[in-house]
Design an enzyme around this catalytic site. Structure first.
Site, PDB file in Angstrom:
ATOM      1  N   ALA A  64       1.022  -1.182   0.002  1.00 17.22           N
ATOM      2  CA  ALA A  64       0.008   0.164   0.233  1.00 17.22           C
ATOM      3  C   ALA A  64       0.752   1.037   0.006  1.00 17.22           C
ATOM      4  CB  ALA A  64      -1.019   0.042   1.271  1.00 17.22           C
ATOM      5  N   GLY A 107       0.881  -5.031   0.927  1.00 17.16           N
ATOM      6  CA  GLY A 107      -0.457  -5.009   0.157  1.00 17.16           C
ATOM      7  C   GLY A 107      -0.257  -5.678  -1.222  1.00 17.16           C
ATOM      8  N   GLU A 110      -0.379  -9.317  -0.929  1.00 20.16           N
ATOM      9  CA  GLU A 110      -1.781  -9.645  -0.511  1.00 20.16           C
ATOM     10  C   GLU A 110      -2.791  -9.475  -1.917  1.00 20.16           C
ATOM     11  OE1 GLU A 110      -2.176  -6.560   2.352  1.00 20.16           O
ATOM     12  OE2 GLU A 110      -2.625  -8.132   3.745  1.00 20.16           O
ATOM     13  N   GLU A 130       4.818  -5.151   6.901  1.00 17.64           N
ATOM     14  CA  GLU A 130       4.050  -4.337   7.635  1.00 17.64           C
ATOM     15  C   GLU A 130       4.344  -3.688   8.939  1.00 17.64           C
ATOM     16  OE1 GLU A 130       2.634  -6.457   5.616  1.00 17.64           O
ATOM     17  OE2 GLU A 130       0.887  -6.043   4.502  1.00 17.64           O
TER      18      GLU A 130
HETATM   19  C1  HXC Z   1       5.021   4.528  -1.237  1.00 14.68           C
HETATM   20  C2  HXC Z   1       6.666   3.696  -1.892  1.00 14.68           C
HETATM   21  C3  HXC Z   1       6.537   2.489  -1.314  1.00 14.68           C
HETATM   22  C4  HXC Z   1       5.590   2.019  -0.752  1.00 14.68           C
HETATM   23  C5  HXC Z   1       8.331   2.429  -2.426  1.00 14.68           C
HETATM   24  N1  HXC Z   1       7.966   3.514  -2.510  1.00 14.68           N
HETATM   25  N2  HXC Z   1       7.361   1.501  -1.823  1.00 14.68           N
HETATM   26  N3  HXC Z   1       6.140   4.669  -1.716  1.00 14.68           N
HETATM   27  N4  HXC Z   1       4.597   3.238  -0.385  1.00 14.68           N
HETATM   28  N5  HXC Z   1       5.015   0.901  -0.012  1.00 14.68           N
HETATM   29  C6  HXC Z   1       8.722   4.486  -3.052  1.00 14.68           C
HETATM   30  C7  HXC Z   1      10.022   4.945  -2.425  1.00 14.68           C
HETATM   31  O1  HXC Z   1       9.561   5.879  -1.167  1.00 14.68           O
HETATM   32  C8  HXC Z   1      10.798   5.923  -3.370  1.00 14.68           C
HETATM   33  O2  HXC Z   1      10.315   7.189  -3.642  1.00 14.68           O
HETATM   34  C9  HXC Z   1      10.724   4.917  -4.450  1.00 14.68           C
HETATM   35  O3  HXC Z   1       9.337   4.198  -4.136  1.00 14.68           O
HETATM   36  C10 HXC Z   1      11.750   4.090  -4.574  1.00 14.68           C
HETATM   37  O4  HXC Z   1      11.798   3.172  -3.624  1.00 14.68           O
HETATM   38  P1  HXC Z   1      13.429   3.271  -2.929  1.00 14.68           P
HETATM   39  O5  HXC Z   1      12.912   2.546  -1.533  1.00 14.68           O
HETATM   40  O6  HXC Z   1      14.300   4.325  -3.073  1.00 14.68           O
HETATM   41  O7  HXC Z   1      13.811   1.856  -3.521  1.00 14.68           O
HETATM   42  P2  HXC Z   1      14.818   0.585  -3.078  1.00 14.68           P
HETATM   43  O8  HXC Z   1      15.915   1.154  -2.013  1.00 14.68           O
HETATM   44  O9  HXC Z   1      15.159  -0.336  -4.321  1.00 14.68           O
HETATM   45  O10 HXC Z   1      13.637  -0.216  -1.863  1.00 14.68           O
HETATM   46  C11 HXC Z   1      12.710  -0.948  -2.472  1.00 14.68           C
HETATM   47  C12 HXC Z   1      11.781  -1.350  -1.384  1.00 14.68           C
HETATM   48  C13 HXC Z   1      11.346  -0.092  -0.321  1.00 14.68           C
HETATM   49  C14 HXC Z   1      12.448  -2.438  -0.642  1.00 14.68           C
HETATM   50  C15 HXC Z   1      10.381  -2.088  -1.995  1.00 14.68           C
HETATM   51  O11 HXC Z   1      10.972   1.015  -1.179  1.00 14.68           O
HETATM   52  C16 HXC Z   1      10.556  -0.495   0.688  1.00 14.68           C
HETATM   53  O12 HXC Z   1      10.783  -1.183   1.605  1.00 14.68           O
HETATM   54  N6  HXC Z   1       9.419  -0.090   0.369  1.00 14.68           N
HETATM   55  C17 HXC Z   1       8.392  -0.209   1.396  1.00 14.68           C
HETATM   56  C18 HXC Z   1       7.601  -1.680   1.455  1.00 14.68           C
HETATM   57  C19 HXC Z   1       6.635  -2.008   2.603  1.00 14.68           C
HETATM   58  O13 HXC Z   1       6.797  -1.853   3.587  1.00 14.68           O
HETATM   59  N7  HXC Z   1       5.610  -2.186   2.157  1.00 14.68           N
HETATM   60  C20 HXC Z   1       4.410  -2.460   2.985  1.00 14.68           C
HETATM   61  C21 HXC Z   1       3.497  -1.268   2.813  1.00 14.68           C
HETATM   62  S1  HXC Z   1       2.121  -1.201   4.151  1.00 14.68           S
HETATM   63  P3  HXC Z   1      11.121   8.459  -3.847  1.00 14.68           P
HETATM   64  O14 HXC Z   1       9.916   9.368  -3.874  1.00 14.68           O
HETATM   65  O15 HXC Z   1      11.689   8.457  -2.484  1.00 14.68           O
HETATM   66  O16 HXC Z   1      11.918   7.960  -4.777  1.00 14.68           O
HETATM   67  C22 HXC Z   1       1.118  -1.983   3.569  1.00 14.68           C
HETATM   68  C23 HXC Z   1      -0.151  -2.326   4.211  1.00 14.68           C
HETATM   69  C24 HXC Z   1      -1.246  -2.962   3.519  1.00 14.68           C
HETATM   70  O17 HXC Z   1       1.203  -2.582   2.244  1.00 14.68           O
HETATM   71  C25 HXC Z   1      -2.398  -3.035   3.986  1.00 14.68           C
HETATM   72  C26 HXC Z   1      -3.619  -3.354   3.066  1.00 14.68           C
HETATM   73  C27 HXC Z   1      -3.725  -2.693   1.644  1.00 14.68           C
END
Ligand code: HXC
Length: 256
Positions: A64, A107, A110, A130
Site C-alpha cells: 500500500a 499489500g 496480498e 507491515e
Molecule cells: C509509497 C513507496 C513504497 C510504498 C516504495 N516506494 N515502496 N512509496 N509506498 N509502499 C517509493 C519510495 O518511497 C521511493 O520514492 C521509490 O518508491 C523507490 O523506492 P526506494 O525505497 O528508493 O527503492 P529501493 O531502495 O530499491 O527499495 C525498494 C523497497 C523499499 C524495498 C520496496 O521501497 C521498501 O521497503 N518499500 C516499502 C515496503 C513496505 O513496507 N510495504 C508495506 C507497506 S504497508 P522516492 O520518492 O523516495 O523516490 C502495506 C499495508 C497493506 O502494504 C494494507 C492493506 C492494503
C-alpha cells in the site's frame, strides 16, 4: 498515462499492468480503484476468459502507498472502503493469474494472494513487512498467507517482516510455479491461454467450488462439488467435450 494499463488480447486474456514505476508500484487509491473497476468489468464481459495481473521487472507492487496512509485516521481509512475494492478482485469469477517479478510486499503480496495462480520469478521478493512500519497486514495477509503456507511460516513472516524469494514462495506452496525472472509474464500468459481455451462454465464452476469449499466443512464442500459437477451435465459444452473425445476430434466450446 493510466496507473493500471489494460490490454485486451485476442485470446481472451485481459492483461493488467500496474504502472507506477516511480513508486515501485505502490498501491494508491487510483491503482486500487482501477484494479477493482477492471476486475468488475471483466466479471461480466464474456470475451474475457482470464485476467493476468502484473507489474514491471522491479516491482509487482511494494505495498500500500505509505505516503497516502501515513497521516490517515481510522475513520478516513474506513471511508476509503478499500475492502470493497479488494472484494471486486477476490470475487472475479474469471481465473486471475498474478505474474510476479521484483517486490511483492505488504499489500502487493496480498494482491498476489487474491489471484488463483501465482507465477513467481525466482528472484522476486515476497513478504508482509507491515510490522516494520508499525502496522500489520490489512488486506488478508494474516489469513491468506496462513492458509497458503501454514501457521508457523506465516507467523514467522508476519511477525518479523522478513522477506522470501520467488523460489522460496514456490517451495512453501505460495507460488504455483517459479520460473527465471525474464520468463514470468510469458509463463503466465501461456497458462492463461491454456485456461482460456477450456469450457468457460466448467472453469467458472471449478473456481467457485474451490474457493467456497476451502472455507466450508468438508461434507459441505463435497456437496458443493457434487452439485456443480452434476449441473455441468446440463451444458452444451459437456456434450461437446465428451462427444469430441469419443469422435477423436478437437472440441469446440461455446460457453453454454
Ligand atoms: C509509497 C513507496 C513504497 C510504498 C516504495 N516506494 N515502496 N512509496 N509506498 N509502499 C517509493 C519510495 O518511497 C521511493 O520514492 C521509490 O518508491 C523507490 O523506492 P526506494 O525505497 O528508493 O527503492 P529501493 O531502495 O530499491 O527499495 C525498494 C523497497 C523499499 C524495498 C520496496 O521501497 C521498501 O521497503 N518499500 C516499502 C515496503 C513496505 O513496507 N510495504 C508495506 C507497506 S504497508 P522516492 O520518492 O523516495 O523516490 C502495506 C499495508 C497493506 O502494504 C494494507 C492493506 C492494503
Amino acid at each position: 498515462m493510466s496507473e493500471v494499463l489494460d490490454e485486451r488480447r485476442e485470446d481472451g486474456i485481459l492483461l493488467l499492468r500496474i504502472n507506477r514505476p516511480e513508486a515501485k508500484n505502490a498501491l494508491n487509491q487510483e491503482v486500487r480503484r482501477l484494479l477493482a473497476e477492471l476486475c468488475s468489468a471483466a466479471a461480466t464481459d464474456d470475451t474475457v476468459k482470464v485476467v493476468v495481473i502484473t507489474g514491471n521487472d522491479a516491482a509487482f507492487a511494494a505495498g500500500a502507498d505509505i505516503k497516502a496512509m501515513a497521516e490517515a485516521t481510522p475513520i478516513e481509512l474506513m471511508l476509503r472502503r478499500n475492502h470493497e475494492q479488494w472484494q471486486a478482485i477476490a470475487r472475479c469469477p474469471k481465473p486471475v493469474i498474478a505474474a510476479v517479478n521484483g517486490y511483492a510486499l505488504g499489500g502487493g503480496c496480498e494482491l498476489a494472494m487474491h489471484a488463483d495462480i501465482i507465477i513467481a520469478g525466482e528472484n522476486a521478493t515476497f513478504g508482509q513487512p507491515e510490522v516494520r512500519v508499525g502496522i500489520m497486514p490489512g488486506a488478508g495477509g494474516t489469513q491468506r498467507l496462513t492458509r497458503a503456507v501454514g501457521k508457523f511460516k506465516a507467523m514467522l513472516y508476519c511477525l518479523t517482516g522478513q522477506t522470501f524469494t520467488g523460489r522460496e514462495a514456490f517451495e512453501m506452496g505460495l507460488a504455483s510455479k517459479v520460473v527465471p525472472d525474464a520468463e514470468v509474464l510469458d509463463a503466465a500468459l501461456e497458462i492463461a491461454a491454456t485456461i482460456a481455451k477450456m469450457p468457460p462454465l466448467a472453469i467458472h464452476q471449478i473456481k467457485e467450488v474451490m474457493l467456497a469449499g476451502a472455507d466450508a466443512p468438508l461434507e459441505t464442500a463435497l456437496m458443493l462439488e457434487r452439485k456443480a459437477f452434476q449441473m455441468l451435465f446440463d451444458s452444451a459444452d459437456q456434450k461437446e467435450g465428451m462427444r469430441a473425445f469419443l469422435e477423436k476430434r478437437k472440441p469446440s466450446y461455446r460457453g453454454s
